[in-house]
Design an enzyme around this catalytic site. Structure first.
Site, PDB file in Angstrom:
ATOM      1  N   GLU A  93       0.824  -1.217   0.000  1.00 58.54           N
ATOM      2  CA  GLU A  93       0.000   0.000   0.000  1.00 58.54           C
ATOM      3  C   GLU A  93       0.853   1.260   0.000  1.00 58.54           C
ATOM      4  O   GLU A  93       1.933   1.272   0.598  1.00 58.54           O
ATOM      5  CB  GLU A  93      -0.854   0.054   1.271  1.00 58.54           C
ATOM      6  CG  GLU A  93      -1.923  -0.974   1.322  1.00 58.54           C
ATOM      7  CD  GLU A  93      -2.620  -0.999   2.686  1.00 58.54           C
ATOM      8  OE1 GLU A  93      -2.748   0.069   3.325  1.00 58.54           O
ATOM      9  OE2 GLU A  93      -3.027  -2.090   3.085  1.00 58.54           O
TER      10      GLU A  93
ATOM     11  N   CYS B 180       4.490  -5.507  16.303  1.00 66.33           N
ATOM     12  CA  CYS B 180       3.822  -4.522  17.167  1.00 66.33           C
ATOM     13  C   CYS B 180       2.345  -4.920  17.309  1.00 66.33           C
ATOM     14  O   CYS B 180       1.682  -5.208  16.310  1.00 66.33           O
ATOM     15  CB  CYS B 180       3.942  -3.110  16.590  1.00 66.33           C
ATOM     16  SG  CYS B 180       5.654  -2.583  16.446  1.00 66.33           S
TER      17      CYS B 180
ATOM     18  N   SER C 219       9.106   5.327  16.505  1.00 68.27           N
ATOM     19  CA  SER C 219       7.818   4.869  17.040  1.00 68.27           C
ATOM     20  C   SER C 219       8.036   4.449  18.480  1.00 68.27           C
ATOM     21  O   SER C 219       8.545   3.374  18.745  1.00 68.27           O
ATOM     22  CB  SER C 219       7.301   3.684  16.220  1.00 68.27           C
ATOM     23  OG  SER C 219       7.108   4.104  14.890  1.00 68.27           O
ATOM     24  N   LEU C 220       7.670   5.328  19.412  1.00 67.91           N
ATOM     25  CA  LEU C 220       7.974   5.093  20.822  1.00 67.91           C
ATOM     26  C   LEU C 220       6.800   4.412  21.535  1.00 67.91           C
ATOM     27  O   LEU C 220       6.951   3.324  22.082  1.00 67.91           O
ATOM     28  CB  LEU C 220       8.338   6.417  21.485  1.00 67.91           C
ATOM     29  CG  LEU C 220       9.071   6.342  22.811  1.00 67.91           C
ATOM     30  CD1 LEU C 220      10.351   5.551  22.714  1.00 67.91           C
ATOM     31  CD2 LEU C 220       9.377   7.753  23.342  1.00 67.91           C
TER      32      LEU C 220
ATOM     33  N   CYS D 277      -2.221   2.358   7.582  1.00 66.85           N
ATOM     34  CA  CYS D 277      -1.503   1.361   6.790  1.00 66.85           C
ATOM     35  C   CYS D 277      -1.837  -0.082   7.113  1.00 66.85           C
ATOM     36  O   CYS D 277      -2.161  -0.442   8.231  1.00 66.85           O
ATOM     37  CB  CYS D 277      -0.010   1.619   6.886  1.00 66.85           C
ATOM     38  SG  CYS D 277       0.804   0.662   8.113  1.00 66.85           S
TER      39      CYS D 277
ATOM     40  N   ASN E 208      -5.441   3.528  15.533  1.00 71.09           N
ATOM     41  CA  ASN E 208      -6.413   3.158  14.524  1.00 71.09           C
ATOM     42  C   ASN E 208      -6.914   1.777  14.849  1.00 71.09           C
ATOM     43  O   ASN E 208      -6.111   0.847  14.930  1.00 71.09           O
ATOM     44  CB  ASN E 208      -5.695   3.103  13.180  1.00 71.09           C
ATOM     45  CG  ASN E 208      -6.401   3.957  12.198  1.00 71.09           C
ATOM     46  OD1 ASN E 208      -7.511   3.633  11.793  1.00 71.09           O
ATOM     47  ND2 ASN E 208      -5.746   5.051  11.832  1.00 71.09           N
TER      48      ASN E 208
ATOM     49  N   CYS F 277       5.480  -7.523   7.688  1.00 75.35           N
ATOM     50  CA  CYS F 277       6.453  -7.023   8.651  1.00 75.35           C
ATOM     51  C   CYS F 277       6.646  -8.074   9.727  1.00 75.35           C
ATOM     52  O   CYS F 277       5.717  -8.796  10.071  1.00 75.35           O
ATOM     53  CB  CYS F 277       5.917  -5.725   9.264  1.00 75.35           C
ATOM     54  SG  CYS F 277       7.056  -4.969  10.452  1.00 75.35           S
TER      55      CYS F 277
ATOM     56  N   CYS G 298      -0.643  -3.186  15.292  1.00 72.39           N
ATOM     57  CA  CYS G 298      -0.438  -2.894  13.873  1.00 72.39           C
ATOM     58  C   CYS G 298      -0.980  -4.004  12.964  1.00 72.39           C
ATOM     59  O   CYS G 298      -0.752  -5.194  13.212  1.00 72.39           O
ATOM     60  CB  CYS G 298       1.056  -2.691  13.625  1.00 72.39           C
ATOM     61  SG  CYS G 298       1.448  -2.337  11.910  1.00 72.39           S
TER      62      CYS G 298
ATOM     63  N   CYS H   5       3.335   8.293   1.391  1.00 76.00           N
ATOM     64  CA  CYS H   5       3.756   7.360   2.436  1.00 76.00           C
ATOM     65  C   CYS H   5       3.956   6.012   1.745  1.00 76.00           C
ATOM     66  O   CYS H   5       3.017   5.477   1.148  1.00 76.00           O
ATOM     67  CB  CYS H   5       2.649   7.296   3.492  1.00 76.00           C
ATOM     68  SG  CYS H   5       2.932   6.009   4.721  1.00 76.00           S
TER      69      CYS H   5
HETATM   70  N1  SAH Z   1       7.956  -0.017  11.005  1.00 78.58           N
HETATM   71  C1  SAH Z   1       8.031   1.392  11.027  1.00 78.58           C
HETATM   72  C2  SAH Z   1       7.212   2.118   9.974  1.00 78.58           C
HETATM   73  C3  SAH Z   1       5.835   1.602   9.678  1.00 78.58           C
HETATM   74  S1  SAH Z   1       4.572   1.853  10.850  1.00 78.58           S
HETATM   75  C4  SAH Z   1       7.745   1.919  12.421  1.00 78.58           C
HETATM   76  O1  SAH Z   1       7.442   1.133  13.299  1.00 78.58           O
HETATM   77  O2  SAH Z   1       7.876   3.118  12.651  1.00 78.58           O
HETATM   78  C5  SAH Z   1       4.261   3.588  10.794  1.00 78.58           C
HETATM   79  C6  SAH Z   1       3.687   4.136  12.078  1.00 78.58           C
HETATM   80  O3  SAH Z   1       2.316   3.749  12.265  1.00 78.58           O
HETATM   81  C7  SAH Z   1       4.428   3.674  13.304  1.00 78.58           C
HETATM   82  O4  SAH Z   1       4.599   4.735  14.206  1.00 78.58           O
HETATM   83  C8  SAH Z   1       3.487   2.638  13.856  1.00 78.58           C
HETATM   84  O5  SAH Z   1       3.743   2.359  15.190  1.00 78.58           O
HETATM   85  C9  SAH Z   1       2.146   3.280  13.581  1.00 78.58           C
HETATM   86  N2  SAH Z   1       0.995   2.373  13.616  1.00 78.58           N
HETATM   87  C10 SAH Z   1       0.925   1.090  13.235  1.00 78.58           C
HETATM   88  N3  SAH Z   1      -0.303   0.595  13.446  1.00 78.58           N
HETATM   89  C11 SAH Z   1      -1.035   1.592  13.956  1.00 78.58           C
HETATM   90  C12 SAH Z   1      -2.394   1.703  14.378  1.00 78.58           C
HETATM   91  N4  SAH Z   1      -3.225   0.674  14.327  1.00 78.58           N
HETATM   92  N5  SAH Z   1      -2.788   2.901  14.839  1.00 78.58           N
HETATM   93  C13 SAH Z   1      -1.945   3.962  14.894  1.00 78.58           C
HETATM   94  N6  SAH Z   1      -0.668   3.916  14.509  1.00 78.58           N
HETATM   95  C14 SAH Z   1      -0.211   2.744  14.053  1.00 78.58           C
END
Ligand code: SAH
Length: 358
Positions: A95, A119, A217-218, A344, A301, A115, A122, A108
């Site tokens: 995407e 997380c 991404s903290l 995403c 999200n 992946c 995600c 983006c």
């Molecule tokens: N792997 C990388 C980049 C892709 S994710 C990373 O972790 O930064 C891009 C951003 O979207 C990251 O900050 C991730 O934590 C966040 N993200 C993923 N799923 C999400 C969700 N369901 N709601 C909000 N943010 C989300």
């Protein structure tokens, strides 16, 4: 099939490598910059008019060039955000999202098919990582979107599906290609790379001398909470991660932004905000280094497969105000494309689910 996988991937080559290729097939060197420019403009081989059929046949024998194919395109009626589901040569899907801002158009892009970072909130990581994207596929998302929109894209965020630092070599090659004056010519200062925190790769990136913006991404303010929602934290804890950020800033002078996804009842209390402010201030604003700190707050999200609920408006503004009071700039991420589910991983998942049903 075997033949196509061994072919040279033309769009992944830089101008020197392309020159080498033309020398090998007995063609003049100037063809390299000619083809480079045209490919990066989005012209496919059979649309290029100043290369003869005979030369094209020679090229196609050894090499291939294609762009991701638009399988689905959703346009937000609210803000013009465009979301693409792109099909790749091997049938996989990724995407990309195009967002319109006053200062230009931002894309983006995805960095992997799936992946493996795991997380918990995600959607992209649910079925793990299928494969890395080649430099041509990273670049191809931008070229295909520009070709479709007829507009120039000025900014890139690597925040789509995948972990860019888990596909390090291809991402670095891509960063070099995308900045080429004869190609897309998008400067490093217009590129952000988001990572979940693979510390050794952040250290490697520091040495590349590429002034891109790093986004971390903290999502939590202590190791216990972060490890619970982000498995990478069990390998590289917050202390080590922030040390790497501090060093990255000291070496490059580039500001780093922090992403913080607000999950109701998990990480969104005033206490969490206080702890986050203390953590960032103590780790990044002491011992002669004073980093500008910016936290992007993102209401989580909600993903079908996960049971996380986003924080309400009141909790979000209280969280932001608590950070601001402690000298940390915080912005609540404006939600673009809310009518097209633009966050995403979800379009790809829906398409995978419907393929399973077929
Ligand atoms: N792997 C990388 C980049 C892709 S994710 C990373 O972790 O930064 C891009 C951003 O979207 C990251 O900050 C991730 O934590 C966040 N993200 C993923 N799923 C999400 C969700 N369901 N709601 C909000 N943010 C989300």
């Amino acid at each position: 099939m075997e033949e196509s996988t061994t072919k040279i991937d033309l769009l992944s080559l830089d101008k020197d490598e392309l020159t080498e290729f033309f020398i090998q097939i007995g063609e003049p060197k100037y063809r390299a910059s000619q083809l480079f420019t045209q490919m990066h403009k989005g012209l496919l081989l059979d649309e290029i008019t100043n290369i003869s059929k005979a030369t094209k046949a020679k090229i196609s024998e050894l090499a291939s060039y294609s762009l991701p194919v638009i399988e689905q395109k959703l346009v937000s009626a609210i803000d013009g955000t465009v979301k693409y589901l792109f099909g790749l040569c091997d049938g996989n899907c990724i995407e990309s999202v195009v967002m319109r801002y006053e200062h230009g158009i931002t894309i983006c892009i995805s960095s992997q098919v799936g992946c493996r970072m795991g997380c918990r909130f995600c959607a992209s990581t649910i079925d793990g990582r299928v494969r890395d994207l080649a430099p041509s596929e990273l670049l191809g998302q931008i070229i295909a979107a520009e070709r479709d929109l007829g507009e120039r894209i000025s900014n890139i965020v690597m925040m789509g599906i995948g972990e860019p630092l888990d596909n390090y070599g291809n991402v670095i090659k891509f960063l070099h290609l995308v900045g080429d004056k004869d190609g897309l010519n998008i400067g490093y200062r217009h590129i952000s790379l988001s990572t979940c925190g693979i510390v050794p790769k952040i250290k490697e990136l520091e040495k590349e001398n590429l002034p891109i913006t790093l986004s971390i991404s903290l999502h939590a303010s202590n190791d216990e909470k972060r490890s619970e929602i982000m498995p990478i934290n069990r390998k590289y804890g917050i202390g080590e991660l922030l040390d790497a950020c501090r060093s990255y800033f000291a070496a490059t002078g580039r500001r780093i932004s922090f992403e913080y996804t607000l999950i109701s009842g998990k990480n969104d209390s005033v206490g969490d905000a206080e702890e986050l402010a203390s953590l960032l201030n103590s780790k990044l604003r002491s011992k002669n280094v004073s980093m500008p700190i910016h936290v992007n707050l993102i209401p989580v999200n909600e993903v079908d497969e996960r049971d996380f609920v986003h924080s309400d408006k009141k909790a979000i503004s209280l969280f932001a105000a608590t950070l601001e009071k402690r000298g940390i700039r915080a912005t609540v991420r404006r939600k673009l494309g809310s009518d097209i589910n633009a966050s995403c991983g979800q379009l790809r998942r829906n398409s995978m689910k419907s393929k399973d049903l077929e």
